[in-house]
Every structure is written in structure tokens, then in C-alpha cells.
Design an enzyme around this catalytic site. Sequence first.
Site, PDB file in Angstrom:
ATOM      1  N   LYS A 108       7.780 -45.379  46.062  1.00 20.10           N
ATOM      2  CA  LYS A 108       7.727 -46.042  47.360  1.00 20.10           C
ATOM      3  C   LYS A 108       6.568 -47.017  47.508  1.00 20.10           C
ATOM      4  O   LYS A 108       6.303 -47.499  48.592  1.00 20.10           O
ATOM      5  CB  LYS A 108       7.680 -45.009  48.475  1.00 20.10           C
ATOM      6  CG  LYS A 108       8.945 -44.174  48.547  1.00 20.10           C
ATOM      7  CD  LYS A 108       8.902 -43.195  49.684  1.00 20.10           C
ATOM      8  CE  LYS A 108      10.176 -42.379  49.704  1.00 20.10           C
ATOM      9  NZ  LYS A 108      10.184 -41.395  50.755  1.00 20.10           N
ATOM     10  N   CYS A 109       5.866 -47.321  46.416  1.00 18.26           N
ATOM     11  CA  CYS A 109       4.754 -48.275  46.471  1.00 18.26           C
ATOM     12  C   CYS A 109       5.236 -49.661  46.055  1.00 18.26           C
ATOM     13  O   CYS A 109       6.029 -49.806  45.139  1.00 18.26           O
ATOM     14  CB  CYS A 109       3.616 -47.848  45.554  1.00 18.26           C
ATOM     15  SG  CYS A 109       2.695 -46.437  46.183  1.00 18.26           S
ATOM     16  N   ILE A 110       4.714 -50.643  46.742  1.00 21.42           N
ATOM     17  CA  ILE A 110       5.084 -52.034  46.453  1.00 21.42           C
ATOM     18  C   ILE A 110       4.377 -52.497  45.201  1.00 21.42           C
ATOM     19  O   ILE A 110       3.266 -52.204  44.928  1.00 21.42           O
ATOM     20  CB  ILE A 110       4.707 -52.934  47.640  1.00 21.42           C
ATOM     21  CG1 ILE A 110       5.484 -52.510  48.877  1.00 21.42           C
ATOM     22  CG2 ILE A 110       4.973 -54.388  47.313  1.00 21.42           C
ATOM     23  CD1 ILE A 110       5.061 -53.191  50.158  1.00 21.42           C
TER      24      ILE A 110
END
Length: 110
Positions: A108-110
Site C-alpha cells: 500500500k506504499c506509493i
Amino acid sequence: MAIEFEGRLIETDSEGYLLHVEDWSEELMRKMASLDGIVLNDEHAIVISAVRNYYKEYATTPAMRSLIQLLKVEGYANLASSLKLAKLFPAGAAKTAARYAGLPKPVKCI
């Protein structure tokens, strides 16, 4: 890409995450941090260890909210805030801790 370490090349992806988890060691972790201009201390080590333990249990790396909750549960309320983690890992706590831990980038990290 690769990191030169102890006379050999350690393969990484374009963002510096290890391609082979088994290449990880505490010495390599320190090298990776030093390349980012970070000297790891005990607080960094607690966060990185928590990320590694989470990965062992769930086969994924924690996103930021999960990391904060995990630190609270493990008794590290002093580290369990986005502000504190941002000071320790200015480039993003969840993803940087996962990278130093030799694990994949949090989903879920960009």
C-alpha cells in the site's frame, strides 16, 4: 541495480529493495542505510525488527498504519507515531524500514 557489498554485488530492484531476501544481513542493512545518509540506532533497529517479525508472520510487509499498530502492541508506544517514524525514516517509514529489513516494498506504499 546492485549494491557492492563485501566484494560482491547484491541485486536490488530500481528502488533498492533486495531481489533475494536471503542476501539480507545486519551488516548489509547498515550499508544500505549509510548509502542513504542514515546512521542506524536502537530505535531504527526496533522498527526494522518489528517489520521483519511481521513479515515472518503474515508473509507481507506492514503499511504505515499497520506498522504503528504493531509498535503499540509490541510495547513501543514512544515509536508508534507517524511523526516519530518520519524523523527516523525521512523517506517514508514503512517502505524504508522494509527495504533495510531486506523485504519487499509494502503493497500500500506509493
